[in-house]
Design a protein around this motif. Structure first.
Motif, mmCIF file in Angstrom:
data_model
loop_
_atom_site.group_PDB
_atom_site.id
_atom_site.type_symbol
_atom_site.label_atom_id
_atom_site.label_comp_id
_atom_site.label_asym_id
_atom_site.label_seq_id
_atom_site.Cartn_x
_atom_site.Cartn_y
_atom_site.Cartn_z
ATOM 1 N N PRO A 106 64.521 54.637 -4.190
ATOM 2 C CA PRO A 106 63.069 54.773 -3.977
ATOM 3 C C PRO A 106 62.271 53.637 -4.609
ATOM 4 O O PRO A 106 61.393 53.853 -5.449
ATOM 5 N N PHE A 107 62.595 52.397 -4.224
ATOM 6 C CA PHE A 107 61.856 51.254 -4.754
ATOM 7 C C PHE A 107 60.396 51.328 -4.315
ATOM 8 O O PHE A 107 60.071 51.885 -3.256
ATOM 9 N N PRO A 108 59.487 50.731 -5.096
ATOM 10 C CA PRO A 108 58.080 50.706 -4.662
ATOM 11 C C PRO A 108 57.934 49.863 -3.399
ATOM 12 O O PRO A 108 58.775 48.997 -3.115
ATOM 13 N N PRO A 109 56.869 50.085 -2.599
ATOM 14 C CA PRO A 109 56.655 49.284 -1.391
ATOM 15 C C PRO A 109 56.594 47.794 -1.725
ATOM 16 O O PRO A 109 56.029 47.400 -2.756
ATOM 17 N N LYS A 110 57.154 46.974 -0.853
ATOM 18 C CA LYS A 110 57.214 45.534 -1.136
ATOM 19 C C LYS A 110 55.832 44.921 -1.310
ATOM 20 O O LYS A 110 55.667 43.959 -2.067
ATOM 21 N N ASN A 111 54.843 45.475 -0.624
ATOM 22 C CA ASN A 111 53.492 44.925 -0.755
ATOM 23 C C ASN A 111 52.923 45.087 -2.159
ATOM 24 O O ASN A 111 51.965 44.400 -2.529
ATOM 25 N N GLN A 164 52.685 34.379 9.349
ATOM 26 C CA GLN A 164 51.318 34.841 9.567
ATOM 27 C C GLN A 164 50.838 35.677 8.382
ATOM 28 O O GLN A 164 49.679 35.537 7.946
ATOM 29 N N ARG A 165 51.718 36.517 7.848
ATOM 30 C CA ARG A 165 51.360 37.308 6.664
ATOM 31 C C ARG A 165 51.026 36.383 5.501
ATOM 32 O O ARG A 165 50.048 36.605 4.770
ATOM 33 N N ASN A 166 51.817 35.330 5.309
ATOM 34 C CA ASN A 166 51.563 34.388 4.218
ATOM 35 C C ASN A 166 50.214 33.695 4.399
ATOM 36 O O ASN A 166 49.478 33.481 3.426
ATOM 37 N N GLU A 201 50.168 43.894 8.502
ATOM 38 C CA GLU A 201 51.291 44.541 7.814
ATOM 39 C C GLU A 201 51.849 45.678 8.662
ATOM 40 O O GLU A 201 53.056 45.937 8.670
ATOM 41 N N ALA A 202 50.967 46.348 9.402
ATOM 42 C CA ALA A 202 51.400 47.483 10.217
ATOM 43 C C ALA A 202 52.203 47.052 11.434
ATOM 44 O O ALA A 202 52.831 47.883 12.092
ATOM 45 N N THR A 203 52.194 45.764 11.743
ATOM 46 C CA THR A 203 52.913 45.273 12.928
ATOM 47 C C THR A 203 54.279 44.689 12.584
ATOM 48 O O THR A 203 54.904 44.056 13.429
ATOM 49 N N GLN A 204 54.736 44.881 11.337
ATOM 50 C CA GLN A 204 56.029 44.302 10.948
ATOM 51 C C GLN A 204 57.133 44.774 11.883
ATOM 52 O O GLN A 204 57.266 45.974 12.155
#
Length: 939
Positions: free
Chosen positions: A782-787, A551-553, A592-595
């Motif tokens: 502390p990787f950056p957010p995946k988004n 769904q995100r894709n 994205e908030a529902t992951q």
């Protein structure tokens, strides 16, 4: 009739989406047949021109196909061996797919070509199972048009041969092939030359990289004719003596009349023939023996059995051991050895005060129970398995979950997990039964060993999965077996008794394993990570994650399409498009908030498709050879999965590796433990116990250690105790002149080998001395957010994260070395590091002179010295004790006084305040201590 000339019989033809038809004189059944099951979609496109053109009946069959799932189950097939041919074609754009017959991969990544292209795939040999043969596809959309089935082995060539032609072949051609060619180019050849078989008509006509040996009716393009004529200096057969003119004329006539040949059964070379009896005579393949303790002259010197083996070798060479080590040097050596950190002054004082016979044994036990032990020895294992926190592809995608495997390794060493269990968990933890939910999670995480295999490239359609599997096999061979198995990917191993089929026998195991997708430039979303949920819930949790990702894709694609449309829109259209874009972006953000908030492991599980694989000729996945059952090399004990085995075989692989019939894992790990204690293995090439490696300096000692390792239940901590409580380990590093002269590299251990600290130990020591080491486990990076990830091969992920944790927790990239670790010879995260190099470079000296981290830590040490004492001599004593674990000498104090006097003089001349000058002078002196060999070397 000769063996191999048995005539196969046409059994059945099936037009999958059309009426009964006659092809090549054989009657085929149609779509309405009740002797098959296929639920795929039907379609026909008769208007597309076929390439190559073919007869009307065949064309009608090809044009009408089944697609969309592709499973054809042929029924009512009596027991026996059959040959399968499958007609496929392309009606649109090219697709890539693989074909599987009875759970065996028979065609890998076939490219369907442009619209109209068709092919009769096969021959594939199989046996009926429960009166059935099942044909499936995997990958892109495949169009199945028809199936042709023969009883027996059929090469797919149907050409009549007259009695006259048969007589000519039998009298003039076959005898010459048998006498002059079969020794190198037949199924019975010891070693197949040039990947060419000439003992069946299919193989002699098979098109290779340079062409076909025989092209019926075409002398100019038949390589065999060119070779026997000796027209080409690089292509002459037979190589020893040219055929007679009459024999050459016979072959020319034979090819010219169409190369009539009765040899209808396709031959197969089983690969390099290994004489196992002879192969197992090589030292590393011999069974482990419990050796008899050697006779020695100086019976008073040994403390334990290790010493007897070492002393015997010294006495053979007329050498004598060194005296016992100074106790201060010994505690420093042992503490760094087991924890990678220096002993504190209090720990040193306590050890010196303990005059009991068991003082050193108690010290070793205390260090083994320290949590810092696992961090030190876990790092050694991470070297071997080329651990990294990024994938290694062109964009080097970060893997936030990779740290779980690193932490599992550290915990395994701290908990003294038996080495055999350690191996099983890493290869097949997901397939093992567990006593608790937490143990199940740990075992899933352990398979991060396989998941951590390097990724390559940035393309999606032709993603080089075969290179990732090669990396897996290479590391399994080196880490657990000390063998370079990956050298057999393109050809039989040139030195060791490992064949290409052995390589692909292992390849099938990992090809039947689902690796997680870490992301690449053209497919950035990570997937197929393993959720850490109860085993029964895993499939449901994975399905939920997959649906959320899909769904995100879809939402991402909508946003991307709207942005593109907005660029091309007229002014009248823009307002409406902007509103749609805003709404779509809001829906994406909301989604994205529902992951699902499920913890994930970068780990592996079995694939949904379990198959054996075919040899990739010369390592090229597009050039497929014979199918190979999943198995383990015979020289290491062997083992083969039965046909149709429904698991990947990783659990069985672990047992094959650890079998009592396989001497390698115990020898290899015992050697590694010795290596990390002495700086050099008994076998100096820890990852290569083959013929290209170096032999053991003390073979009986190695077998003694391997035997005791097994007898102790594969306990690594027990091995530490045995090695460290030997007198060999407790020797001084100062050898006499004769030993230095006759054994300059100290192979025979007439003294403890002096060696430099590894990069991690140097950095950790600086943090300890500065008092700012964070000794807690570091967790994730502390990787950056995946988004926010938009990494490409031109803009790859690159980062160095500051940290006060131990160096084992530093974020490790595959394509960019950590600056500090690179300067001081840290492990290569792209390949197994069997042993660290130890270079001496100007950069290292400049680092200790100029690097801000060194200045910061020296300043913290100086503050500590000033804070804890106002007396000059006490400060010097404390600094020497902290840095070198010894007391200051008169010379140390004199040198320090001269240094301080000159430093303060220069600083005060620059109008620096008295307090600041004092601190800076002491800081400069501490930096000078850091640059001494005594700081970075163990005696």
């Amino acid at each position: 009739m000769h063996a191999g000339d048995a005539v196969p019989q046409f059994f059945r033809g099936l037009n999958l989406n059309g009426p009964p038809v006659t092809i090549d004189g054989h009657d085929w059944q149609g779509k309405q047949s009740n002797q098959y099951v296929c639920k795929d979609n039907s379609f026909a496109s008769p208007g597309i021109a076929l390439v190559p053109a073919t007869d009307e009946a065949r064309a009608a069959m090809i044009h009408s196909s089944r697609w969309g799932g592709n499973q054809v189950e042929l029924t009512e097939i009596p027991e026996g061996e059959y040959t399968v041919f499958l007609y496929v074609w392309e009606d649109n754009i090219a697709e890539k797919f693989s074909i599987i017959v009875n759970n065996r991969l028979v065609e890998s990544q076939y490219n369907s070509g442009a619209a109209g292209h068709w092919k009769r795939l096969g021959p594939w040999y199989t046996r009926s199972k429960n009166d059935r043969i099942i044909i499936t596809s995997q990958g892109g959309a495949a169009n199945f048009s028809g199936v042709e089935l023969w009883k027996g082995r059929h090469d797919g060539i149907e050409s009549a041969i007259s009695e006259q032609e048969l007589a000519f072949f039998e009298k003039r051609i076959r005898p010459v092939l048998v006498e002059k060619c079969y020794s190198c180019h037949s199924a019975d050849a010891d070693s197949l030359e040039g990947d060419l078989l000439v003992d069946s008509r299919a193989k002699i006509r098979e098109v290779g990289i340079s062409g076909a040996a025989v092209v019926p009716g075409d002398l100019d393009n038949s390589l065999l004719i060119r070779a026997i004529r000796f027209d080409d200096d690089d292509l002459q057969m037979p190589p020893d003596e040219k055929l007679s003119d009459a024999e050459i004329a016979d072959f020319e006539k034979w090819v010219a009349i169409g190369a009539p040949d009765p040899r209808s059964s396709v031959t197969k070379h089983e690969g390099k023939k290994i004489d196992l009896t002879e192969a197992k005579k090589f030292w590393s393949f011999r069974p482990i023996q419990s050796p008899v303790l050697p006779e020695i002259k100086d019976a008073a010197w040994p403390i334990n059995d290790i010493d007897r083996f070492v002393l015997a070798k010294l006495e053979e060479r007329g050498l004598t051991p060194s005296k016992d080590s100074d106790r201060r040097a010994l505690i420093r050596r042992a503490t760094y050895d087991l924890t990678g950190l220096p002993p504190t002054p209090d720990e040193t004082a306590a050890f010196l005060a303990d005059e009991s016979d068991y003082a050193f044994a108690k010290l070793v036990d205390r260090l083994l129970e320290s949590p810092q032990y696992g961090e030190r020895w876990g790092r050694h294992w991470l070297d071997v398995v080329r651990y990294a926190d990024t994938a290694g592809d062109n964009s080097d995608f970060p893997i936030p979950e990779a740290h779980r495997y690193r932490d599992w390794v550290i915990d395994a060493f701290n908990n003294d997990v038996p080495y055999d269990e350690f191996v099983r968990d890493q290869l097949a933890g997901d397939l093992r039964s567990s006593d608790s939910e937490q143990q199940y999670f740990r075992r899933i995480i352990a398979t991060g060993y396989i998941a951590g295999s390097r990724r390559f490239g940035s393309r999606v359609d032709d993603y080089p999965t075969h290179l990732t599997i090669e990396d897996t096999i290479d590391n399994v061979g080196r880490a657990f077996l000390g063998m370079t198995i990956a050298c057999a990917r393109c050809h039989d191993h040139k030195f060791d008794p490992i064949t290409t089929k052995d390589y692909y026998g292992l390849y099938g195991v990992f090809n039947s394993t689902r690796y997680p997708w870490p992301g690449i430039e053209l497919d950035q979303r990570q997937r197929d990570f393993v959720p850490l949920v109860k085993q029964k819930q895993r499939e449901r949790s994975e399905a939920e994650l997959a649906e959320w990702s899909n769904q995100r894709n879809r939402l991402n694609k909508t946003v991307k399409d709207l942005k593109e449309s907005l660029k091309k829109a007229s002014d009248d259209e823009k307002e409406e498009l902007k509103k749609k874009l805003s709404d779509s972006e809001a829906r994406l953000k909301s989604h994205e908030a529902t992951q699902p908030q499920t913890e994930l492991a970068y780990a592996v599980v079995d694939s949904h498709t379990i198959t054996d694989v075919a040899v990739q000729i010369k390592g090229d996945p597009a050039n497929i050879g014979d199918l190979v059952p999943r198995h383990f090399p015979a020289v290491m004990g062997g083992g083969e999965l039965p046909e149709g085995f429904e698991s990947s075989g990783r659990a069985e692989l672990a047992e094959w590796i650890l079998s009592a019939e396989n001497p390698l894992p115990a020898r290899v790990m015992a050697n590694r433990l010795w290596q990390y204690h002495f700086g050099r293995g008994i076998v100096p090439t820890p990852n290569d116990f083959g013929k290209q490696g170096k032999p053991a300096t003390h073979p009986d000692l190695l077998d003694y250690l391997a035997t005791e390792f097994r007898n102790d239940g594969w306990s690594i901590k027990s091995m530490h105790r045995r090695i460290m409580l030997s007198r060999t380990y407790q020797q001084s590093s100062v050898r006499d002149a004769k030993a230095v002269s006759e054994d300059p590299s100290n192979e025979y251990l007439a003294g403890y080998p002096r060696r430099r600290l590894e990069a991690e130990a140097i950095r950790d020591t600086l943090l300890v001395l500065g008092g700012n080491l964070d000794s807690s486990p570091a967790g994730e990076h502390p990787f950056p957010p995946k988004n926010d990830w938009k990494f490409t091969q031109h803009n790859p992920f690159k980062e160095v994260y500051p940290s006060r944790h131990r160096s084992v927790y530093l974020m490790t990239q595959r394509i960019q070395r950590h600056p500090f670790l690179a300067i001081f010879d840290g492990a290569d995260p792209s390949a197994s590091t069997a042993a660290r190099t130890s270079t001496t470079t100007p950069l290292q000296a400049l680092y200790f002179l100029n690097d801000p981290f060194v200045h910061e830590q020296a300043g913290l040490v100086a503050q500590r010295l000033i804070r804890e004492s106002s007396e000059f001599d006490q400060r010097v004593n404390q600094a020497i004790e902290l840095n070198f674990s010894r007391q200051a000498t008169v010379e140390d104090r004199s040198d320090a006084a001269s240094f301080m006097e000159r430093a303060e003089e220069l600083l005060l001349a620059e109008n620096v305040s008295i307090d600041a000058a004092e601190l800076e002078a002491w800081s400069a002196w501490v930096r000078a201590l850091f640059r001494l060999n005594e700081f970075v070397y163990l005696d």
